[in-house]
Design an enzyme around this catalytic site. Sequence first.
Site, mmCIF file in Angstrom:
data_model
loop_
_atom_site.group_PDB
_atom_site.id
_atom_site.type_symbol
_atom_site.label_atom_id
_atom_site.label_comp_id
_atom_site.label_asym_id
_atom_site.label_seq_id
_atom_site.Cartn_x
_atom_site.Cartn_y
_atom_site.Cartn_z
ATOM 1 N N MET A 30 37.143 34.826 40.324
ATOM 2 C CA MET A 30 37.490 33.950 41.321
ATOM 3 C C MET A 30 38.812 33.704 41.538
ATOM 4 S SD MET A 30 34.283 31.209 41.783
ATOM 5 C CE MET A 30 34.873 30.304 40.445
ATOM 6 N N TYR A 32 43.043 33.011 40.597
ATOM 7 C CA TYR A 32 44.217 32.307 39.748
ATOM 8 C C TYR A 32 44.048 32.735 38.667
ATOM 9 C CZ TYR A 32 47.101 28.116 40.090
ATOM 10 O OH TYR A 32 48.205 27.571 39.752
ATOM 11 N N GLY A 36 42.817 35.136 30.150
ATOM 12 C CA GLY A 36 41.455 35.683 30.137
ATOM 13 C C GLY A 36 41.197 36.706 31.132
ATOM 14 N N HIS A 37 41.375 36.474 32.441
ATOM 15 C CA HIS A 37 41.053 37.423 33.497
ATOM 16 C C HIS A 37 41.815 38.768 33.186
ATOM 17 C CE1 HIS A 37 40.633 33.532 35.969
ATOM 18 N NE2 HIS A 37 39.604 34.207 36.224
ATOM 19 N N GLY A 147 33.069 37.396 30.919
ATOM 20 C CA GLY A 147 33.710 36.730 29.704
ATOM 21 C C GLY A 147 32.554 35.973 29.268
ATOM 22 N N ASP A 150 31.584 32.067 30.046
ATOM 23 C CA ASP A 150 30.402 31.551 30.595
ATOM 24 C C ASP A 150 29.203 32.410 30.283
ATOM 25 O OD1 ASP A 150 32.000 30.137 33.164
ATOM 26 O OD2 ASP A 150 33.167 31.991 32.882
ATOM 27 N N MET A 184 41.100 29.313 28.024
ATOM 28 C CA MET A 184 41.432 29.430 29.319
ATOM 29 C C MET A 184 40.685 29.378 30.437
ATOM 30 S SD MET A 184 44.724 32.119 28.796
ATOM 31 C CE MET A 184 45.609 32.052 27.334
HETATM 32 P P1 AMP Z 1 36.212 33.023 36.975
HETATM 33 O O1 AMP Z 1 37.596 33.580 37.905
HETATM 34 O O2 AMP Z 1 36.340 31.812 36.364
HETATM 35 O O3 AMP Z 1 34.998 33.024 37.495
HETATM 36 O O4 AMP Z 1 36.136 33.891 35.747
HETATM 37 C C1 AMP Z 1 36.013 35.310 36.052
HETATM 38 C C2 AMP Z 1 35.707 35.960 35.000
HETATM 39 O O5 AMP Z 1 36.349 35.839 33.729
HETATM 40 C C3 AMP Z 1 34.148 35.630 34.331
HETATM 41 O O6 AMP Z 1 33.572 36.583 33.780
HETATM 42 C C4 AMP Z 1 34.711 34.696 33.238
HETATM 43 O O7 AMP Z 1 33.756 34.357 32.146
HETATM 44 C C5 AMP Z 1 36.051 35.251 32.802
HETATM 45 N N1 AMP Z 1 36.807 34.166 32.177
HETATM 46 C C6 AMP Z 1 37.263 33.294 32.429
HETATM 47 N N2 AMP Z 1 37.964 32.544 31.368
HETATM 48 C C7 AMP Z 1 37.755 33.369 30.409
HETATM 49 C C8 AMP Z 1 38.425 33.115 28.983
HETATM 50 N N3 AMP Z 1 39.044 32.100 28.756
HETATM 51 N N4 AMP Z 1 38.215 34.241 28.112
HETATM 52 C C9 AMP Z 1 37.587 35.152 28.518
HETATM 53 N N5 AMP Z 1 36.923 35.377 29.751
HETATM 54 C C10 AMP Z 1 37.306 34.554 30.688
#
Ligand code: AMP
Length: 283
Positions: A30, A32, A36-37, A147, A150, A184
């Site tokens: 999503m 930003y 982690g991303h 990740g 989640d 993160m």
């Molecule tokens: P999001 O943009 O928050 O929907 O996350 C996109 C992907 O990045 C998802 O698969 C999340 O699980 C992963 N993700 C977000 N934060 C982290 C993190 N701190 N460590 C590892 N993966 C992450």
Amino acid sequence: MKILSLPAEMAAWSQAAVAAGRRIVLVPTMGYFHEGHLSLMDRGRAQGDALVVSLFVNPIQFGPGEDLGRYPRDFQRDSELAAGRGAEVLFAPGAGDMYPADSASRVVVSGLDQGLCGAKRPGHFAGVTTVVAKLFHLVRPHVAVFGEKDFQQLAIIRRMVADLDFQVEVIGHPIVREADGLAMSSRNVYLSADERRRALCLHQALTAARQACAGGLRDGAAVARLAEECIRPHARIDYIEIADRRLLRPQERIDADSMLFLAAFVGTTRLIDNCRLLAGGDA
Ligand code: AMP
């Protein structure tokens, strides 16, 4: 790096890439971006030869009163970061193109969505599985990286892939943390300086629980109480649960499959975290 915004453009690119025998890897996000991303992208790049990153703040996974309207966005910075990590395509569709007014279908994985975040955010995971199914059809990845931050989402997506015969290998990537242990998250940007300090209580709770288990404690309720003592002074607890890592079923006794799952509001910001209680690292 190509930036594609129409689903049909994405599908055409993938069809050509598959026809050319390329191995496509998808990292859905999503936006930003944080480390982690970016580490998911690094992991993904090593799994194939065409990295596709999707950036879509998926409206149907947000409930009423959640933060869809103020979810942080910085497309320029994100596109530079994704290009820097070797993405070949950044797929950033508009909500109206993903969900035209007459769209009426949802992908629902039942059972695994009952507890944890599924219980607290009704409809959330149906929104997630619907968008991920659409992304899998459009991008046609051989591999997709998610990740473990989640963790319930990852388990539900694995179930969907197995049940619906998606021909994609799902890889789970460990949680990436700040130096002080905070997981993160794009949502960390909401935290004030004081809340940022208080947010550490989640990681402290995981650490205290793991230490107690390493010392021989196996009573789930006692471990949950320890976590609660760490969090309660600093944040409003949404849930603290011990569940097995395969079926996410609540457990009374800690065993090798046990994980601790946390969700708490620090101020108005909802943070989640998790860890394996025995053996190994994060999950
Ligand atoms: P999001 O943009 O928050 O929907 O996350 C996109 C992907 O990045 C998802 O698969 C999340 O699980 C992963 N993700 C977000 N934060 C982290 C993190 N701190 N460590 C590892 N993966 C992450």
